[in-house]
Structure formats: structure tokens, C-alpha cells
Design an enzyme around this catalytic site. Sequence first.
Site, PDB file in Angstrom:
ATOM      1  N   CYS A 299       0.841  -1.210   0.000  1.00 58.57           N
ATOM      2  CA  CYS A 299       0.000   0.000   0.000  1.00 58.57           C
ATOM      3  C   CYS A 299       0.877   1.261   0.000  1.00 58.57           C
ATOM      4  O   CYS A 299       1.463   1.587  -1.018  1.00 58.57           O
ATOM      5  CB  CYS A 299      -0.993  -0.029   1.154  1.00 58.57           C
ATOM      6  SG  CYS A 299      -2.335   1.176   0.974  1.00 58.57           S
TER       7      CYS A 299
ATOM      8  N   HIS B 123      -3.575  -5.182   0.845  1.00 54.24           N
ATOM      9  CA  HIS B 123      -3.031  -5.467   2.175  1.00 54.24           C
ATOM     10  C   HIS B 123      -3.082  -6.970   2.471  1.00 54.24           C
ATOM     11  O   HIS B 123      -4.106  -7.470   2.933  1.00 54.24           O
ATOM     12  CB  HIS B 123      -3.850  -4.746   3.246  1.00 54.24           C
ATOM     13  CG  HIS B 123      -3.581  -3.286   3.347  1.00 54.24           C
ATOM     14  ND1 HIS B 123      -2.586  -2.762   4.151  1.00 54.24           N
ATOM     15  CD2 HIS B 123      -4.173  -2.224   2.747  1.00 54.24           C
ATOM     16  CE1 HIS B 123      -2.584  -1.449   4.058  1.00 54.24           C
ATOM     17  NE2 HIS B 123      -3.530  -1.089   3.209  1.00 54.24           N
TER      18      HIS B 123
ATOM     19  N   GLU C 241      -1.758  -8.406   4.940  1.00 51.27           N
ATOM     20  CA  GLU C 241      -1.792  -8.585   6.396  1.00 51.27           C
ATOM     21  C   GLU C 241      -3.176  -8.362   6.994  1.00 51.27           C
ATOM     22  O   GLU C 241      -3.438  -8.757   8.144  1.00 51.27           O
ATOM     23  CB  GLU C 241      -0.781  -7.645   7.063  1.00 51.27           C
ATOM     24  CG  GLU C 241      -1.209  -6.209   7.251  1.00 51.27           C
ATOM     25  CD  GLU C 241      -1.145  -5.326   6.018  1.00 51.27           C
ATOM     26  OE1 GLU C 241      -1.219  -4.091   6.165  1.00 51.27           O
ATOM     27  OE2 GLU C 241      -1.027  -5.870   4.888  1.00 51.27           O
TER      28      GLU C 241
END
Length: 240
Positions: A98, A185, A187
Site C-alpha cells: 500500500c 493489504h 496482512e
Amino acid sequence: MTLRICILETDIIRPEFYEQFHSYGRMFKELFAKQPIPAEFEVFNVVHGDYPADTERYDAYLVTGSKSDSFGPDPWIQRLKDYLMQRYRNGDKLLGVCFGHQLLAILLGGTTERSDKGWGLGVHHYQMTETKSWMTPQVSDLKMLAVHQDQVTRLPENATLLASSEFCPYAAYSVGDQVLCFQGHPEFIHDFSQAVLDLRRPVFGETLYQRSVDTLRHEQQGVTVAEWMMRFVAEGKHPA
């Protein structure tokens, strides 16, 4: 061989999210624990000015996401850019997510801007445009959670486009065997995305909020991206 990864954390999690999610660095640690390549991680919050003292210790540096603009004038961003350029010139491997994806694009000669397409939220689908040796397991349609209104609008000249969508044409790229970046993302988990959507519902507006929540019915492939990242870092290294 256990890989050693330095996580350069570029944000501080909101207080209302801390109890459940703790920090962005911890999210990455939990993500990478789910993929099969042995690795250990150290986290440094560069917003606070924390950097590793030993630059010879790590196999790669990962730049996280952030609510800040990658093209912003903040002093900590300028210091981070200088640090990453040193790492790049040193031949170190760099991973970006990002904000990190956008910042590294700028650093290497590309362009990042506020997108006229608005916010990218929820689960996004990207078509893979290249197949690399480290992309195991292989997918043709990559699904990732997203929260961004800035985008890379021009890749660095020596970059290879890896994934694309109509909404986000430059969703992933690599630069040789040294840089690997994703707009989405890996994560994030669905619960965190839902929490962000709920918190910022008035900002996003009801139509976009509902549409984005609906996408959370789909699975996302963050663990696959995490394995790609570790295989990318490991490629070319000799077993210890």
C-alpha cells in the site's frame, strides 16, 4: 535457512483497534506465521524515528501501509525515502505494501497520486499479468483486501507489472529481483477491514460502505502473497 526481515512500520494503529489488533507490525508477523517459509521479523516504527542499527542483519526490508500520503512532505517520510534509497543502492531486497508500494514507486522514478476513482475498499480482484518462479502457489485471479485512495499511476521505467484491475491498473509490480510491491493489504483480515469500514462509514458514504461490506463475503489471498514475498526474498540465496 531462516530469512530475517526488517519491518518498517509506517503508521500507528488507532487506539480503538489496539486491544484486538495491537499493531500493523504484529499483523504482518501473524500473517507470515501462516506461510511455510521459515522467517523471523523485527519491527521498527519509522514514524517514531526508529531504525535498525545493523543494516547487515536483514535479508529484506518491508515497508507497511499508512494513512499518510506517500507523496506527502512529512519529515519522517523524507527520512524514510533516504533510508530506502540507501538500501536499494546497497542491493538489499525491498517489499512494499500500500503506502510502501506507492513510496517505492516514487523513489524509483514512478508516480503516485490521489486517484480520481475514489476509495478502494473491501476485497478487490486483480488479474495476474506475469508468472514468476517465486509465485508458488500460482493464481490467475488475485483477491486482496484494500483501503486506499492513492494509487501508482506510472510505474518506474524498469518495473514489471504483475497484477492489474480496471480500478487499480498498477496493483503489483517488481523491479528485477530486488523490489516487490502490492497495493492491497495481505496482512489485513476481514474483521479488521470491517472495523475500518464501520469506523469511517460517514467518510466513505453509505453506498460505498454497503458495496464494500458486501465484498467481504469473498475470501482473500494474503497468505499466498506472504509466501510469494518470502520466496522472492529467498530466491538466489544459498542455504545457511
